[in-house]
Design a protein around this motif. Structure first.
Motif, PDB file in Angstrom:
ATOM      1  N   LEU A  12      46.241  37.993  24.520  1.00  0.00           N
ATOM      2  CA  LEU A  12      45.006  38.635  24.959  1.00  0.00           C
ATOM      3  C   LEU A  12      44.141  37.676  25.781  1.00  0.00           C
ATOM      4  O   LEU A  12      43.517  38.081  26.761  1.00  0.00           O
ATOM      5  CB  LEU A  12      44.234  39.107  23.726  1.00  0.00           C
ATOM      6  N   THR A  16      42.927  38.388  29.496  1.00  0.00           N
ATOM      7  CA  THR A  16      41.525  38.268  29.897  1.00  0.00           C
ATOM      8  C   THR A  16      41.390  37.407  31.150  1.00  0.00           C
ATOM      9  O   THR A  16      40.736  37.798  32.124  1.00  0.00           O
ATOM     10  CB  THR A  16      40.702  37.634  28.756  1.00  0.00           C
ATOM     11  N   GLY A 249      28.646  34.260  24.723  1.00  0.00           N
ATOM     12  CA  GLY A 249      28.634  34.824  26.069  1.00  0.00           C
ATOM     13  C   GLY A 249      27.228  34.814  26.633  1.00  0.00           C
ATOM     14  O   GLY A 249      26.998  34.454  27.789  1.00  0.00           O
ATOM     15  N   MET A 290      34.125  29.481  32.695  1.00  0.00           N
ATOM     16  CA  MET A 290      33.196  30.132  31.758  1.00  0.00           C
ATOM     17  C   MET A 290      33.919  31.200  30.938  1.00  0.00           C
ATOM     18  O   MET A 290      33.749  31.278  29.719  1.00  0.00           O
ATOM     19  CB  MET A 290      32.051  30.772  32.531  1.00  0.00           C
ATOM     20  N   ALA A 291      34.707  32.040  31.620  1.00  0.00           N
ATOM     21  CA  ALA A 291      35.420  33.112  30.915  1.00  0.00           C
ATOM     22  C   ALA A 291      36.412  32.521  29.916  1.00  0.00           C
ATOM     23  O   ALA A 291      36.564  33.030  28.798  1.00  0.00           O
ATOM     24  CB  ALA A 291      36.138  34.013  31.914  1.00  0.00           C
ATOM     25  N   TYR A 294      34.535  31.313  26.825  1.00  0.00           N
ATOM     26  CA  TYR A 294      34.154  32.458  25.995  1.00  0.00           C
ATOM     27  C   TYR A 294      35.356  33.006  25.220  1.00  0.00           C
ATOM     28  O   TYR A 294      35.267  33.252  24.013  1.00  0.00           O
ATOM     29  CB  TYR A 294      33.559  33.538  26.895  1.00  0.00           C
ATOM     30  N   SER A 295      36.507  33.152  25.908  1.00  0.00           N
ATOM     31  CA  SER A 295      37.695  33.707  25.240  1.00  0.00           C
ATOM     32  C   SER A 295      38.159  32.796  24.116  1.00  0.00           C
ATOM     33  O   SER A 295      38.528  33.269  23.041  1.00  0.00           O
ATOM     34  CB  SER A 295      38.849  33.880  26.219  1.00  0.00           C
TER      35      SER A 295
END
Lengths: 315, 274
Positions: A12, A16, A249, A290-291, A294-295
């Motif tokens: 996942l 993402t 986030g 950044m993503a 967060y993940s």
């Protein structure tokens, strides 16, 4: 918690990052910016521009450009900045380190304050301390970072002269000097989360304290304190893990503003200036990092939750 | 309906929220009639004035009346935030309920992709969309609407799924009602309530996000009266007067508190059980 659950969860993360990469690449492709003009300047000859475009692969079909870029990212190569001509990766990762220092300190401050505030409000439900905590949390969630930051700078730095108004010194160079400059940014970055999390802790704890097993524990003759800390808190704090992870986030967004106001050379500030200068490779890399942060944080939170809560069976 | 209003006004949050949001609505609708200064009327002789009978909230660096500017800014700031939230909610609701309706693999795919988009912080998303479209108020509105869609999609999907499993829906199916009747009469009213609650709370986020974009120079442009922009401009003149900074900050905070309170009050009034 089975191995297949962990594998699924890792898949996942990659999905993402794949979706984010397509989104970010798509947005930066539509951005009205010509990389060749940015590098050579407005006065470059048509021939030179065409040659550079060819060399940078700007004439290739979009999917080929995407594959080229994504292939580089997978190998840790984020391309070169259009503005500075330096490779993007190393500069952004050192900026990320700065931002993470800020973020981790803000999270720590939040946990130290929000959890006891939430517990206090739940235990003294309807009393004065509950009202005060509730009132403060309403104010906290209603003040955007730029307002709290500006007010903090005006009051603490300008008016009272207690702390330096802005700037950044790496903690490894001068620990106390660096800490002094981090106090205000850390407080500002954590305000919103303190308000949100304390409210969540309170409502979870109030719910848990009304369950049958808590009543059973009380009837069994256990002290109020023991029931609260042994039975109540354990179950009330579990959902908090997920809430905090989702709030990360929000924190990452808030850090952009905080770094901009306090001139901290973190990833938020790099992104801001890249967006203003239309420096595409830096925007792409910054958003990806950044993503990914967060993940990974949410992945860790899910694992922790599953590990702590034996009732949940994942398959 | 009157029963519901009574419950809303009886809770402290609901009553306070109604009061604050009501005041803001009055400012938005009747703003220009409440003051006799124009928002861009400059009086060079009365700069940096503290609050007085003449200028209720004082004047700014050009001698403009801050109260008039705040009222003028309420129109753009609050209205744009509300419109952005409504668009974002509608978009999210369509994605979310559509996904819940499709179910199975399609639902899984849509929601996983939706979650992936949520990995980008909304402020960053809004910043990217604004830089894509250009810095002005209208694009900031669109950016906020887009930034809100993924989380609203997630919420409306979970609400739709819960409602679908309720006994009254099964009862309607058992009675042999048609699909249109079930969706419109049984499901929709129960889906709308939680979404409206979430939307009200979201307005306060939108006000803050919108002000943040203007503060960073990516929303409204001078000499607009957006509250975020007013804060950003005031920072340069702090050594002359703190009031120019204080009032727009307070206006943003008050609006956000008002919508937060109203949202919580609505939630309590709509769920009498809890």
């Amino acid at each position: 918690m089975s191995a297949s659950y962990i594998l699924k969860r890792i898949a996942l993360i990659f999905y993402t990052l794949f979706v984010v990469s397509i989104l970010v690449f798509g947005i930066t492709q539509i951005l009205p910016a010509d990389a060749a003009v940015m590098m050579l300047g407005e006065n470059a000859t048509q021939g030179a521009l065409a040659a550079l475009r060819d060399q940078m692969g700007l004439n290739d079909p979009i999917w080929l450009q995407y594959l080229h870029w994504a292939g580089g990212v997978v190998q840790g190569d984020f391309g070169t900045s259009l503005r500075t001509g330096q490779t993007v990766g190393p500069a952004l990762f050192s900026a990320l380190g700065t931002s993470l220092t800020l973020a981790v300190l803000a999270l720590a401050l939040m946990l130290i304050l929000a959890v006891p505030m939430g517990i206090l409000a739940a235990v003294r439900r309807g009393k004065l301390s509950d009202l005060v905590v509730g009132f403060l949390s309403y104010i906290g969630v209603s003040l955007p970072e730029f307002v709290t930051a500006t007010l903090a700078v005006v009051l603490v730095a300008d008016l009272w002269g207690l702390l330096p108004p802005a700037g950044y010194i790496p903690l490894s160079e001068d620990f106390w000097g660096g800490m002094q400059r981090l106090i205000l940014p850390v407080c500002v970055a954590s305000v919103m989360m303190i308000a949100h999390v304390s409210r969540m802790v309170r409502s979870e704890l109030v719910d848990v304290m009304h369950t049958d097993y808590i009543r059973a524990a009380r009837l069994k003759g256990l002290t109020r304190r023991r029931v609260l800390f042994r039975h109540g808190l354990r179950n009330a704090l579990l959902p908090t893990i997920t809430i905090v992870a989702l709030d990360v986030g929000y924190l990452l967004g808030g850090i952009i503003v905080v770094e901009e106001i306090f001139s901290i050379p973190g990833i938020g500030r790099s992104l801001m200036s890249a967006i203003q200068a239309r420096d595409l490779p830096v925007i792409q890399a910054g958003v990806m990092i950044m993503a990914a942060t967060y993940s990974i944080v949410n992945f860790a939170a899910d694992l922790m939750y599953a590990w702590l809560d034996k009732r949940i069976q994942y398959d | 309906m009157t029963d519901f209003l009574g419950r809303l006004l009886r809770s402290p949050q609901g009553a306070l929220g109604c009061l604050v949001v009501g005041l803001i609505l009055i400012a938005v609708i009747f703003g220009p009639y409440l003051t006799h200064y124009g928002p861009e009327h400059m009086s060079p002789l009365a700069r940096y004035k503290s609050p007085s009978a003449e200028h209720w909230l004082g004047t700014d660096q050009y001698g403009r009346d801050i109260f008039s500017r705040l009222l003028d800014g309420a129109r753009s700031t609050v209205l744009l935030a509300v419109v952005a939230t409504v668009i974002g909610t509608l978009g999210g609701a369509i994605i979310g309920t559509g996904s819940a309706y499709l179910g199975g693999r399609a639902d899984e795919f849509i929601m996983r992709t939706n979650d992936a988009v949520m990995a980008i912080p909304s402020l960053l998303m809004a910043l990217m969309v604004v830089s894509l479209l250009g810095s002005n108020s209208l694009n900031a509105l669109l950016a906020i609407a887009i930034a809100f869609m993924p989380s609203m999609a997630r919420i409306s999907r979970s609400v739709a799924l819960t409602v679908r499993k309720q006994d009254y829906v099964s009862a309607a199916i058992a009675r042999g009602e048609g699909a249109t009747y079930i969706v419109l009469r049984e499901m929709l009213p129960n889906v709308i309530a939680p979404i409206v609650v979430e939307m009200t709370i979201r307005v306060s986020f939108a006000v803050m996000l919108f002000a943040t974009l203007s503060f960073l120079g990516l929303g409204a442009q001078p000499p607009a009266t957006d509250w975020g922009l007013m804060v950003s401009e005031a920072r340069q003149y702090l050594h002359r007067s703190y009031w120019i900074l204080l009032w727009p900050s307070a206006a943003i905070a008050l609006t956000a508190i008002g919508f937060n309170l109203l949202g919580d009050g609505l939630r309590d009034a709509l769920n009498p059980r809890t």
